[in-house]
Design an enzyme around this catalytic site. Structure first.
Site, PDB file in Angstrom:
ATOM      1  N   HIS A  38       0.728  -1.170  -0.065  1.00  0.00           N
ATOM      2  CA  HIS A  38       0.176   0.183  -0.140  1.00  0.00           C
ATOM      3  C   HIS A  38       0.617   0.931  -0.131  1.00  0.00           C
ATOM      4  O   HIS A  38       1.546   1.275   0.971  1.00  0.00           O
ATOM      5  CB  HIS A  38      -0.999   0.017   1.328  1.00  0.00           C
ATOM      6  CG  HIS A  38      -2.287   0.705   0.623  1.00  0.00           C
ATOM      7  ND1 HIS A  38      -1.883   2.108   0.899  1.00  0.00           N
ATOM      8  CD2 HIS A  38      -3.353   0.732   1.168  1.00  0.00           C
ATOM      9  CE1 HIS A  38      -3.097   2.633   0.975  1.00  0.00           C
ATOM     10  NE2 HIS A  38      -3.959   1.836   1.333  1.00  0.00           N
ATOM     11  N   GLU A 178     -14.548  -5.850  -0.461  1.00  0.00           N
ATOM     12  CA  GLU A 178     -13.113  -5.546   1.193  1.00  0.00           C
ATOM     13  C   GLU A 178     -14.040  -5.949   1.894  1.00  0.00           C
ATOM     14  O   GLU A 178     -14.582  -6.016   2.180  1.00  0.00           O
ATOM     15  CB  GLU A 178     -12.696  -5.012   0.634  1.00  0.00           C
ATOM     16  CG  GLU A 178     -11.260  -4.714   1.828  1.00  0.00           C
ATOM     17  CD  GLU A 178     -10.529  -3.775   2.367  1.00  0.00           C
ATOM     18  OE1 GLU A 178      -9.488  -4.182   3.179  1.00  0.00           O
ATOM     19  OE2 GLU A 178     -10.768  -2.959   1.398  1.00  0.00           O
ATOM     20  N   GLU A 184     -16.295  -0.565  11.060  1.00  0.00           N
ATOM     21  CA  GLU A 184     -15.985   0.433   9.180  1.00  0.00           C
ATOM     22  C   GLU A 184     -17.555  -0.203   8.374  1.00  0.00           C
ATOM     23  O   GLU A 184     -17.791   0.621   6.927  1.00  0.00           O
ATOM     24  CB  GLU A 184     -14.979  -0.105   8.706  1.00  0.00           C
ATOM     25  CG  GLU A 184     -13.465   0.033   9.826  1.00  0.00           C
ATOM     26  CD  GLU A 184     -12.350   0.033   9.010  1.00  0.00           C
ATOM     27  OE1 GLU A 184     -12.320  -0.691   7.940  1.00  0.00           O
ATOM     28  OE2 GLU A 184     -11.248   0.031   9.645  1.00  0.00           O
ATOM     29  N   HIS A 214      -9.195  -7.337   9.067  1.00  0.00           N
ATOM     30  CA  HIS A 214     -10.502  -7.507   9.235  1.00  0.00           C
ATOM     31  C   HIS A 214     -10.630  -8.735  10.585  1.00  0.00           C
ATOM     32  O   HIS A 214     -11.383  -9.465  10.734  1.00  0.00           O
ATOM     33  CB  HIS A 214     -11.707  -7.382   7.817  1.00  0.00           C
ATOM     34  CG  HIS A 214     -11.074  -5.964   7.639  1.00  0.00           C
ATOM     35  ND1 HIS A 214     -10.954  -4.649   8.979  1.00  0.00           N
ATOM     36  CD2 HIS A 214     -10.646  -5.187   7.313  1.00  0.00           C
ATOM     37  CE1 HIS A 214     -11.129  -2.866   8.014  1.00  0.00           C
ATOM     38  NE2 HIS A 214     -10.736  -4.030   7.127  1.00  0.00           N
ATOM     39  N   HIS A 237      -5.113  -8.269   1.208  1.00  0.00           N
ATOM     40  CA  HIS A 237      -4.476  -8.403   2.293  1.00  0.00           C
ATOM     41  C   HIS A 237      -3.923  -8.792   3.467  1.00  0.00           C
ATOM     42  O   HIS A 237      -4.767  -8.832   4.086  1.00  0.00           O
ATOM     43  CB  HIS A 237      -5.352  -6.448   2.777  1.00  0.00           C
ATOM     44  CG  HIS A 237      -5.514  -5.365   2.397  1.00  0.00           C
ATOM     45  ND1 HIS A 237      -6.549  -4.139   2.251  1.00  0.00           N
ATOM     46  CD2 HIS A 237      -4.821  -5.140   0.847  1.00  0.00           C
ATOM     47  CE1 HIS A 237      -6.553  -3.489   1.093  1.00  0.00           C
ATOM     48  NE2 HIS A 237      -5.657  -3.547   0.413  1.00  0.00           N
ATOM     49  N   GLU A 272      -0.267  -4.451   4.196  1.00  0.00           N
ATOM     50  CA  GLU A 272      -1.142  -2.573   4.771  1.00  0.00           C
ATOM     51  C   GLU A 272      -0.458  -2.670   5.627  1.00  0.00           C
ATOM     52  O   GLU A 272      -0.885  -3.502   6.310  1.00  0.00           O
ATOM     53  CB  GLU A 272      -2.200  -3.301   4.021  1.00  0.00           C
ATOM     54  CG  GLU A 272      -3.422  -1.603   4.121  1.00  0.00           C
ATOM     55  CD  GLU A 272      -4.391  -1.823   3.964  1.00  0.00           C
ATOM     56  OE1 GLU A 272      -5.798  -1.211   3.716  1.00  0.00           O
ATOM     57  OE2 GLU A 272      -5.791  -2.765   4.300  1.00  0.00           O
TER      58      GLU A 272
END
Length: 316
Positions: A38, A178, A184, A214, A237, A272
């Protein structure tokens, strides 16, 4: 629906020529996945100087792909960015979330329309710089929702992303859903949520995007979500539980890499990480980047590349 993850997130293989990297080069040759990083590992905006810095440092660290967040896209020189990526042999992906006044999961048609236009603009930028992936929380506003998703809101998501997928197909762009945590978004929190949404959209160029940060919050483990996603998985990610150096937290990356091998995943694996050492206007606050988890993005990137080379090649 079948997604060709190799096409969706492919990149040229770039290995470091620095002294003492022969073993890293061997590991890179053994793995099957393009490695990405990223841009926020290096820079916090997309001004011409920052883009040049991010592209050069991505290549120097031995990555194959650079991911740009589109939070600052108004400053991005599309032609120059495309030329820089080509010069350094890198592929690219773009990612974004939506604002509350441009939320395609809203019940308000006017709000949905603003979100749809923002996604169309983002798609055009993605194609203009030669990127092949537009991913992120494309389906909702970024942030903790005040209430559960409504049936009307979900129908809006499906309608907007179905149309966007049709527009993206002739451009050679794949859309990523994603999977983000409950703080979020209220639309997609698990791999199974994303698979159901992808099924409802029904486009071959819509894939699932898993993120270990996540997953650590929402999933039961790091294996079953990968198996549940299967050939719909098109982008990954990799991030620690605290989003710092890989291997410095408690995540079970060995199991995750093994699961990727079980489904023969060939798409990009993108590192990331965020720290208050690199701040992005607006986005850093949205992501709650309050902690200084690292100071040297170049060292962080080299460490991540070596960690991924080792982990992915050992599971192959």
């Amino acid at each position: 629906m079948t997604t060709d993850s190799t096409t969706a997130a492919a990149g040229s293989t770039t290995t470091s020529t620095e002294p003492g990297t022969d073993r890293a080069a061997d590991r890179a040759a053994a793995r099957r996945n393009p490695l990405g990083v990223h841009a926020l590992v290096f820079v916090g905006d997309t001004s011409p100087a920052s883009v040049e810095s991010a592209v050069r440092r991505t290549a120097e660290a031995g990555f194959d792909l650079l991911e740009f967040s589109l939070h600052d896209s108004i400053n991005l020189d599309r032609a120059a960015t495309r030329a820089l990526l080509q010069e350094h042999g890198l592929s690219a992906a773009c990612s974004r979330g939506l604002a509350p006044d441009a939320d395609v999961s809203s019940d308000d048609p006017a709000v949905v329309a603003r979100g749809q236009e923002l996604l169309r603009q983002s798609l055009a930028l993605t194609a203009d710089i030669g990127a092949t992936v537009l991913t992120g929380a494309l389906y909702s506003a970024f942030g903790k929702a005040a209430a559960p998703l409504t049936r009307t809101g979900r129908d809006h998501v499906v309608g907007v992303l179905s149309e966007l997928a049709q527009e993206a197909a002739p451009l050679g762009v794949t859309l990523g859903l994603e999977v983000c945590n409950r703080y979020e978004t209220n639309v997609v929190n698990t791999a199974r949520d994303a698979v159901r949404l992808a099924d409802d959209i029904g486009a071959d160029n819509v894939m699932v995007h898993l993120d270990t940060y996540h997953m650590n919050i929402e999933e039961d483990d790091f294996v079953q979500p990968v198996l549940d996603t299967g050939d719909r998985l098109g982008y990954v990610h990799i991030g620690e539980n605290h989003r710092g150096y890989l291997g410095s937290g408690h995540l079970d990356f060995a199991s995750f890499f093994g699961a990727l091998q079980r489904i023969d995943y060939r798409g990009a694996v993108t590192f990331e990480s965020f720290s208050s050492a690199v701040l992005a206007p607006g986005l850093s606050n949205d992501l709650a980047i309050w902690r200084n988890l690292w100071d040297d993005g170049d060292d962080l990137a080299r460490s991540a590349r070596e960690f991924l080379d080792a982990g992915l090649s050992s599971s192959a």
